[in-house]
Design an enzyme around this catalytic site. Structure first.
Site, PDB file in Angstrom:
ATOM      1  N   TYR A 136     -28.431   5.860  28.779  1.00  0.00           N
ATOM      2  CA  TYR A 136     -28.455   5.356  30.159  1.00  0.00           C
ATOM      3  C   TYR A 136     -27.211   4.510  30.394  1.00  0.00           C
ATOM      4  CZ  TYR A 136     -30.420   2.978  34.327  1.00  0.00           C
ATOM      5  OH  TYR A 136     -30.640   2.477  35.586  1.00  0.00           O
ATOM      6  N   LYS A 165     -27.873   9.644  31.491  1.00  0.00           N
ATOM      7  CA  LYS A 165     -28.214   9.255  32.855  1.00  0.00           C
ATOM      8  C   LYS A 165     -27.041   8.441  33.383  1.00  0.00           C
ATOM      9  CE  LYS A 165     -31.345   6.326  35.570  1.00  0.00           C
ATOM     10  NZ  LYS A 165     -32.480   5.360  35.501  1.00  0.00           N
TER      11      LYS A 165
END
Length: 306
Positions: A136, A165
């Site tokens: 992330y 992400k």
């Protein structure tokens, strides 16, 4: 369970009772509602899930409830974030123990520093389990920016790093990652109001926020954007749905995104606006502005080209 990164994966909210405890019954129902609408996985205890306000035991219980709620239908991919590397490793191992299918690995809360230390942190978490991992990258929130070259370095060293992400809000990052890695990593958009642009740049998934209130519309938007990128979609229909959705999606891009998304859930009848301190529910002009945006969208909802 093999993780399908290609589709809409809700960054699912954590519901609270009036006394501040977690409403596990509603959480299970909410998980089921998401997948019945066509979402391909669930991402609990992330930023939108108010992870920083949850105890370790609450996180573990939420993961157990999510896994039990969805069974073998879709993977559960929790956010793994903590103040310390040891705590993050412990959470990753707990997630695997309760049956999660993957992990979304974040940099540590609060402490942000150079690449050597941040790499050591995520290295330790990725190595803690055999589960597929999504890195992330959210520099605005966590003050750590994993650059495309650094992500490529991690990908070369960890076979189980399968996705990233990307929440820098810069779609050029999608292009840069694809240029460096080709199809080695699945790239997912983590900022709601650039999902169409992200897909056009080559992203294959969406870790979505407003999906918690509008799952059918989110899945439709993602599908239409994919179809247009592949040259077989209706651009006019996509533009019309995106234009309707954008004022709502922009609620995901501000400091009080948790409060605003939960308010939206409450207004559509799927959840409560309750949050855990230090967050407080929005009030006054801020509340009225948000209500106007949401109410206008609901008034136009029946006209959508789904």
């Amino acid at each position: 369970m093999k993780v399908n990164w290609r589709g809409v994966l809700p960054a699912i909210t954590t519901p609270f009772m009036e006394d501040g405890s977690i409403d596990y019954t509603f959480f299970a129902q909410h998980c089921q509602w998401m997948i019945e609408a066509g979402c391909v996985g669930l991402v609990p205890i992330g930023s939108l899930g108010e992870s920083a306000t949850l105890s370790f035991e609450e996180k573990r219980e939420l993961l157990k409830v999510a896994v039990q709620a969805v069974g073998e239908r879709v993977p559960v991919i929790p956010g793994i974030a903590a103040l310390s590397t040891a705590e993050a490793v412990r959470l990753a191992q707990a997630a695997e123990e309760v049956g999660c299918s993957g992990l979304m690995v974040l940099p540590p809360y609060v402490y942000s520093t150079d690449w050597r230390e941040m790499k050591a942190h995520v290295d330790a978490v990725i190595r803690a389990t055999k589960l597929p991992v999504m890195l992330y990258n959210n520099p605005p929130a966590y003050k750590t920016d994993f650059l495309p070259e650094q992500i490529a370095e991690l990908a070369s060293e960890h076979a189980n790093l399968e996705a990233v992400k990307e929440s820098s809000s810069d779609v050029r990052r999608v292009t840069a990652l694809r240029a460096l890695l080709g199809d080695r990593l699945n790239i997912l958009v983590g900022v709601d109001d650039c999902i169409v642009e992200g897909i056009q740049a080559g992203a294959v998934g969406w870790i979505a926020g407003l999906v918690n209130a509008f799952p059918v519309e989110s899945v439709a938007l993602f599908r239409m954007a994919q179809e247009v990128r592949e040259g077989r979609g209706d651009r006019a229909r996509l533009d019309a749905l995106y234009a309707w959705f954008l004022p709502l999606l922009r609620l995901d891009t501000v400091t009080k995104f948790v409060q605003l998304i939960k308010l939206t859930q409450e207004m559509v009848g799927m959840g409560s606006a309750r949050v855990r301190p230090p967050r407080l529910e929005v009030v006054g002009d801020e509340l009225e502005t948000a209500r106007r945006i949401i109410s206008h969208a609901l008034e136009q909802r029946t006209q959508l080209p789904l």
